[in-house]
Scaffold this active site. Structure first.
Site, PDB file in Angstrom:
ATOM      1  N   TYR A  92       0.833  -1.212   0.000  1.00 24.74           N
ATOM      2  CA  TYR A  92       0.000   0.000   0.000  1.00 24.74           C
ATOM      3  C   TYR A  92       0.859   1.250   0.000  1.00 24.74           C
ATOM      4  CZ  TYR A  92      -4.381  -2.400   1.206  1.00 24.74           C
ATOM      5  OH  TYR A  92      -5.505  -3.175   1.195  1.00 24.74           O
ATOM      6  N   TYR A 138      -1.109  -9.908   0.577  1.00 22.07           N
ATOM      7  CA  TYR A 138      -0.066  -9.414   1.484  1.00 22.07           C
ATOM      8  C   TYR A 138      -0.233 -10.037   2.871  1.00 22.07           C
ATOM      9  CZ  TYR A 138      -3.674  -5.994   2.933  1.00 22.07           C
ATOM     10  OH  TYR A 138      -4.833  -5.386   3.362  1.00 22.07           O
ATOM     11  N   ARG A 190      -3.735 -11.720   3.567  1.00 23.51           N
ATOM     12  CA  ARG A 190      -4.975 -11.218   2.976  1.00 23.51           C
ATOM     13  C   ARG A 190      -5.049 -11.696   1.528  1.00 23.51           C
ATOM     14  NH1 ARG A 190      -8.138  -7.421   4.233  1.00 23.51           N
ATOM     15  NH2 ARG A 190      -9.558  -9.086   3.660  1.00 23.51           N
ATOM     16  N   HIS A 217      -7.607  -8.106  -2.710  1.00 22.15           N
ATOM     17  CA  HIS A 217      -8.899  -7.458  -2.463  1.00 22.15           C
ATOM     18  C   HIS A 217      -8.823  -5.980  -2.781  1.00 22.15           C
ATOM     19  CE1 HIS A 217      -6.575  -6.869   1.223  1.00 22.15           C
ATOM     20  NE2 HIS A 217      -7.243  -5.736   1.352  1.00 22.15           N
ATOM     21  N   HIS A 223     -10.829  -2.450  -1.493  1.00 23.41           N
ATOM     22  CA  HIS A 223     -11.750  -1.859  -0.521  1.00 23.41           C
ATOM     23  C   HIS A 223     -12.683  -0.892  -1.247  1.00 23.41           C
ATOM     24  CE1 HIS A 223      -9.278  -2.993   3.117  1.00 23.41           C
ATOM     25  NE2 HIS A 223      -8.310  -2.985   2.225  1.00 23.41           N
TER      26      HIS A 223
END
Ligand SMILES: [Fe+3]
Lengths: 244, 189
Positions: free
Chosen positions: A110, A149, A159, A162, A164
């Site tokens: 991120y 990640y 995770r 995905h 959000h």
């Protein structure tokens, strides 16, 4: 005018939505309220909501491949289209509503001051986008498929890939944040955040489906993710009051 | 109401997670040059008495929740939602170290007979599976608060969790407790 009149919404289904406390997702242990929610009668404060317009969203804000890229550059990764429709529980389109998305880059990193994962940042990718739904409730983002990640929930927590999503609807009572996953990802059933949903059908609802009809040949593969916001409460003339 | 069997089910909620700022407040995440932040100003230059609200979101161990994001939704000074030129919505982000947040807005008017002025707050964060709805009422509106039909639904011992304490001129303090003895009242709105 914010919202559409003062008609109430169908109560949330608390056997379908995640409970506050899901100990397998460890952070909920200290952050979940212990008391049950207090049911609010319908009031203007929740039956209205903020209105967004074209002044809030620029053309290209939904193109994550380019909205942070240097001229002539684009984000690195598997190019995808994420698209679908926003409707209410009666299947009525929700037009002109704001959708905001955020995601990791193709390596699972991120662009955020607190993410220290060792995967590289992509200088041409911010990982944020926004769009207003069209008259038919449709939306579309052009982006890269995010990477999986690791996260510090347990010694070996990953995770699944995905994205959000944040959606407003027409009233604050419809306010929703969720995540969509990708069909076929083997990490999905192992994820403690996915498993916060008690009903396997609810977990499945968050899986975006490969949509070959919507691909752009020689450019991007497409995934479809439809979103359902709370619908208006049925009137007493159509349905008997609860418990009767 | 009974559910009609042909109705669709609402999309399930998932936590906003620790990186919520990338999408909802990119500048706070450290991103420049992609998207401007929405909701930095709740009331803009609307007419009304200017107020400041500060506080923290606090977890069950008493630690500040520094990665939360709060949305504020409110009526204008005349008690109207979404009036022309008044959005009445904004986003509030705690300081990433201390968890302290503050915002400036105008004092909302009463939205109807007997309804005490209030702000609606919606809190999301890592570890919160579905956004939490609460309300902020003003501690110096004693008579209005005593008459308010929503506050009347709240058990006596918990009503105070919805009432912001005056904290200097035109300022209020409002801590949101996710758990514990002082747990804030959250609504199924
Ligand atoms: Fe994430």
């Amino acid at each position: 005018m914010g919202g559409q009149g003062d008609m109430a919404f169908t109560p949330r289904d608390w056997g379908w939505q995640p409970p506050a406390l899901t100990p397998e997702y460890r952070t909920t242990v200290a952050r979940a309220p212990a008391n049950p929610l207090l049911r609010l009668p319908p009031t203007p404060s929740e039956l209205s909501g903020p209105v967004f317009g074209h002044g809030d969203v620029a053309a290209g804000d939904n193109d994550l491949l380019h909205n942070h890229a240097a001229p002539g550059q684009s984000a690195i990764g598997e190019r995808i289209i994420l698209h679908g429709r926003v409707v209410d529980q009666d299947g009525r389109p929700v037009p002109g509503t704001l959708i905001e998305v955020w995601q990791a880059n193709a390596g699972g990193r991120y662009r955020h001051r607190v993410d220290g994962y060792l995967a590289a940042l992509d200088p041409n990718f911010a990982g944020c986008g926004r769009v207003l739904t069209g008259a038919d409730g449709a939306y579309s983002f052009h982006t890269v498929k995010p990477g999986a990640y690791p996260w510090p929930n347990s010694a070996n927590s990953w995770r699944p890939a995905h994205i959000h999503l944040s959606i407003f609807g027409t009233a604050f009572a419809q306010r929703l944040i969720t995540q969509c996953y990708f069909q076929g990802d083997p990490l999905i059933p192992h994820c403690a955040i996915v498993r916060a949903l008690p009903d396997p059908a609810a977990r499945d609802r968050l899986v975006a489906r490969l949509d070959l009809e919507a691909t752009v040949p020689f450019d991007s593969v497409a995934y479809r993710f439809d979103i359902v916001l709370r619908g208006r409460a049925a009137t007493v003339f159509e349905n008997r009051p609860e418990g009767m | 109401m009974a559910e009609r069997s042909d109705r669709l089910r609402e999309t399930p909620s998932q936590t906003a997670g620790p990186y919520v700022h990338i999408g909802l407040a990119p500048t706070a995440a450290g991103i420049d040059g992609a998207l401007a932040d929405l909701g930095r100003e709740i009331a803009g230059d609307a007419q009304g008495a200017r107020i400041t609200v500060s506080g923290r979101v606090i977890d069950g161990k008493g630690a500040p929740v520094a990665d939360a994001l709060i949305e504020v939704w409110q009526a204008d000074a005349a008690g109207r939602y979404g009036a022309e030129g008044f959005r009445g919505w904004g986003r509030v982000i705690p300081d990433f170290e201390t968890g302290e947040w503050r915002f400036d807005t105008i004092r909302p008017g009463s939205t109807g007979p007997g309804i005490a002025p209030h702000l609606t707050l919606w809190i999301v964060a890592r570890g919160i599976n579905i956004g939490l709805h609460t309300r902020l009422y003003f501690g110096d509106e004693g008579a209005a608060n005593d008459a308010d039909p929503v506050l009347a639904l709240v058990p006596d011992g918990r009503r105070g969790t919805l009432i912001a304490a005056p904290d200097g001129p035109d300022a209020y303090r409002f801590d949101i407790h996710l758990q514990g003895e002082d747990e804030t009242v959250f609504f199924d709105a």
